[in-house]
Motif scaffolding. Structure first.
Motif, PDB file in Angstrom:
ATOM      1  N   PRO A  36       0.817  -1.224   0.000  1.00 55.47           N
ATOM      2  CA  PRO A  36       0.000   0.000   0.000  1.00 55.47           C
ATOM      3  C   PRO A  36       0.846   1.268   0.000  1.00 55.47           C
ATOM      4  CG  PRO A  36      -0.839  -1.591   1.603  1.00 55.47           C
ATOM      5  CD  PRO A  36       0.484  -2.099   1.148  1.00 55.47           C
ATOM      6  N   LYS A  37       1.914   1.265   0.827  1.00 58.97           N
ATOM      7  CA  LYS A  37       2.777   2.443   0.896  1.00 58.97           C
ATOM      8  C   LYS A  37       3.571   2.603  -0.397  1.00 58.97           C
ATOM      9  CE  LYS A  37       3.281   2.502   5.922  1.00 58.97           C
ATOM     10  NZ  LYS A  37       4.201   2.394   7.083  1.00 58.97           N
ATOM     11  N   ILE A  60       2.577   1.891  -3.437  1.00 60.06           N
ATOM     12  CA  ILE A  60       1.691   2.497  -4.438  1.00 60.06           C
ATOM     13  C   ILE A  60       1.503   3.986  -4.169  1.00 60.06           C
ATOM     14  CG2 ILE A  60      -0.656   2.505  -5.371  1.00 60.06           C
ATOM     15  CD1 ILE A  60      -0.731  -0.532  -4.753  1.00 60.06           C
ATOM     16  N   LEU A  61       1.249   4.316  -2.897  1.00 58.73           N
ATOM     17  CA  LEU A  61       1.040   5.717  -2.526  1.00 58.73           C
ATOM     18  C   LEU A  61       2.285   6.549  -2.785  1.00 58.73           C
ATOM     19  CD1 LEU A  61      -0.979   5.337   0.805  1.00 58.73           C
ATOM     20  CD2 LEU A  61      -1.813   6.278  -1.361  1.00 58.73           C
ATOM     21  N   TYR A  62       3.439   5.984  -2.433  1.00 60.38           N
ATOM     22  CA  TYR A  62       4.691   6.719  -2.626  1.00 60.38           C
ATOM     23  C   TYR A  62       4.949   6.977  -4.105  1.00 60.38           C
ATOM     24  CZ  TYR A  62       9.453   8.321  -1.853  1.00 60.38           C
ATOM     25  OH  TYR A  62      10.575   9.095  -1.788  1.00 60.38           O
ATOM     26  N   ILE A  80       2.945   7.398  -6.393  1.00 58.79           N
ATOM     27  CA  ILE A  80       2.033   8.409  -6.934  1.00 58.79           C
ATOM     28  C   ILE A  80       2.322   9.783  -6.338  1.00 58.79           C
ATOM     29  CG2 ILE A  80      -0.383   9.143  -7.058  1.00 58.79           C
ATOM     30  CD1 ILE A  80      -1.140   6.148  -7.034  1.00 58.79           C
ATOM     31  N   ALA A  81       2.340   9.851  -5.004  1.00 64.31           N
ATOM     32  CA  ALA A  81       2.429  11.141  -4.322  1.00 64.31           C
ATOM     33  C   ALA A  81       3.848  11.698  -4.249  1.00 64.31           C
ATOM     34  CB  ALA A  81       1.843  11.013  -2.919  1.00 64.31           C
ATOM     35  N   LYS A  82       4.855  10.815  -4.255  1.00 64.66           N
ATOM     36  CA  LYS A  82       6.226  11.274  -4.033  1.00 64.66           C
ATOM     37  C   LYS A  82       7.142  11.018  -5.236  1.00 64.66           C
ATOM     38  CE  LYS A  82       5.982  12.429   0.449  1.00 64.66           C
ATOM     39  NZ  LYS A  82       6.454  13.710   1.015  1.00 64.66           N
TER      40      LYS A  82
END
Length: 570
Positions: A167-168, A170-172, A174-176
């Protein structure tokens, strides 16, 4: 040697905790062999925890082996090849570290926060053609420059999101993603190999015969705060011996079900040995943070229930100052905190005890000793303000700074060390080697004494010693006195030129938030704690005090600041 003579030569043995012997057999098997054996013994157990993502011992072994194979076949790494590693604490680091050793190479640790100039010296001096690093832009751009400058020929680049749980990750991504370097657009893209692709090749490395006593495992650079960094050559036996000594001293502390927190960076010798090598070779889980943030550390304890925390005084000070009303509950699982890297002020020790019931043990070491030399007991309390006792298999002595004669019990002198963990020497530096050893003993540059029970007390470093009107003035004594004032959060004392006394102490002070005190008030406070020669000539207040990259208060920058300020006034 009979017991009477042994006690005279090694008075600390009588003070050893029950179950610990000085002459215990020291294990000198290469560390990569030990960690792979631990992986084979319990492959399903968790070896690494990073931000909630885990790596089992079985997976760790497969990746170490595959990486070693790729290093041999693609980059020609063999016995004696120097490979630089520039990584923060992530699962990539232990895989790279043990992979290099398994391939027969020598690890050259690089601090990602170093400047390109500092990194250039280390890689060029070591002759490290290959550098393993990360695709975080702030780190990768330095690696890229090293290639462009010709100090490094090739890069192995780890993809940071791969270290995160799904999960982290995927988020990273995209966001970072702006924080990630665009490797395909790099001017050195033809010199880059992807870490994960090398692992995926699953190549089996060829056997490498290691002589633990002659072959070097790690070339660790040290001395950067006082001069040009020197490469301390640590053999496989040096590193394994210190692991064995710490293991014996811990009386089972570093065995499952323990969990060791690795917030100190693995590229530093203290963390490399105590946070990584010792626990992993015992099949014990290592819980990592890429950098120190108090909230993240407390959250880590709450999530993992870790029980061992190697730390530096500034980290312990942050815990001691924390205003979180639930901090004691969050630290409830912590059993032992081990302080190293710098002197531990008594004020920090006392305030830490208000936040945690953990045993706080101070240790002492240096890069040239792989690194641990002395440590307070890890299961029972030791003498206050002492750095404890010499580890098993370790001899120490104090010698007079001027005539080099062995000092009597209780008398101050320079600490010298002899033991299986002491380096083979500095890389290509005969002059430094000549200065580092005295009659076969390693000179530490630290000043202190031993009491009648063998406990060791340090007062300062020889290079920090202030000669004032012919008298020795130890900055640490002044610093300890200043720390007892309620308004002082941090302080650092240096010696400066003085026309009348030769040198004089000057104190730099950082005050606690919301507190105030004048230099006159501080000097009145110190009047009954210091003699007239020790009293600071000046007290200078700063919003922040400079620190080294692992959190030690640094005197070098203060000396430069003082000299620059004086030059402006003259």
């Amino acid at each position: 040697m009979d017991q009477r003579n042994e006690r005279a030569m090694r008075p600390w043995i009588a003070s050893y905790p029950d179950g610990i012997a000085w002459d215990v057999k020291i294990d000198t098997r290469p560390v990569h062999e030990q960690v792979l054996a631990a992986c084979a013994k319990n492959p399903l157990a968790t070896a690494l925890d990073f931000m909630g993502g885990t790596t089992s011992f079985g997976e760790l072994a497969r990746k170490i082996t595959a990486f070693a194979g790729a290093l041999q076949t693609q980059f020609g790494v063999k016995k004696g090849s120097r490979v630089a590693i520039m990584l923060p604490n992530t699962p990539f680091y232990p895989i790279a570290y043990y992979g290099v050793l398994r391939a027969g190479g020598i690890v050259v640790n690089c601090n990602p926060l170093y400047t390109v100039k500092e990194l250039s010296h280390i890689t060029a001096n070591a002759g490290a053609d290959l550098l393993i690093t990360l695709d975080l832009q702030q780190i990768f751009e330095k690696a890229e420059q090293l290639v462009q400058l010709g100090h490094v020929k090739s890069l192995v680049v780890c993809h940071f999101p791969d270290a995160l749980p799904l999960p982290k990750k995927i988020l990273y991504s995209i966001a970072k993603r702006k924080d990630l370097a665009k490797l395909r657009k790099s001017p050195v893209r033809d010199r880059i190999a992807a870490f994960n692709e090398l692992i995926d090749r699953k190549e089996t490395p060829s056997a490498v015969v290691i002589d633990p006593y002659k072959d070097i495992a790690v070339q660790q650079y040290t001395g950067g705060t006082t001069g040009v960094p020197k490469g301390a050559l640590l053999s496989h036996a040096n590193i394994a011996a210190n692991m064995s000594q710490i293991d014996q001293w811990g009386c089972g502390l570093f065995y499952p079900p323990a969990k060791v927190v690795a917030v100190l960076p693995f590229f530093h010798i203290f963390a490399m040995t105590v946070c990584m090598n010792v626990p992993l070779c015992n099949g014990t889980q290592v819980v990592m943070l890429p950098r120190f943030e108090l909230k993240a550390l407390l959250d880590l304890f709450a999530r993992t229930k870790a029980n061992v925390l190697p730390a530096v005084p500034t980290l312990l000070s942050a815990i001691a100052r924390a205003e979180d009303p639930n901090i004691s509950a969050k630290l409830a699982s912590l059993e032992v905190a081990i302080s190293g890297g710098a002197a531990l002020p008594n004020e920090i020790r006392a305030n830490f005890a208000k936040k945690s019931k953990a045993l706080l043990a101070e240790g002492y070491g240096l890069t040239e000793a792989s690194p641990v030399v002395c440590c307070a007991a890890l299961r029972v309390p030791s003498k206050p303000l002492s750095i404890g006792l010499p580890l098993p298999g370790t001899d120490i002595r104090f010698v007079d700074i001027d005539n080099r004669e062995v000092a009597a019990i209780g008398e101050n002198g320079e600490l010298e060390v002899r033991g299986p963990q002491v380096m083979t020497g500095y890389f290509n530096n005969d002059e430094a080697n000549g200065e580092a050893f005295h009659d076969g003993w390693l000179r530490t540059g630290d000043v202190g004494h031993m009491d009648e029970d063998g406990y060791v007390f340090l007062v300062d470093r020889t290079k920090d010693l202030i000669i004032c009107s012919g008298f020795n003035v130890y900055p640490r004594i002044i610093e300890e006195a200043l720390m007892t004032h309620e308004a002082v959060e941090e302080n650092n004392v240096i010696g400066v030129p003085d026309e009348y006394r030769g040198e004089a102490p000057v104190a730099y002070i950082k005050l606690k938030s919301g507190k105030s005190v004048t230099d006159t008030e501080l000097k009145l406070f110190l009047a009954d704690k210091l003699n007239k020669i020790e009293m600071p000539r000046e007290i200078i207040f700063k919003d922040a005090l400079p620190k080294t990259l692992i959190g030690k208060l640094s005197k070098k920058e203060l000396r430069e600041d003082y000299a620059a300020t004086k030059a402006k006034k003259s």
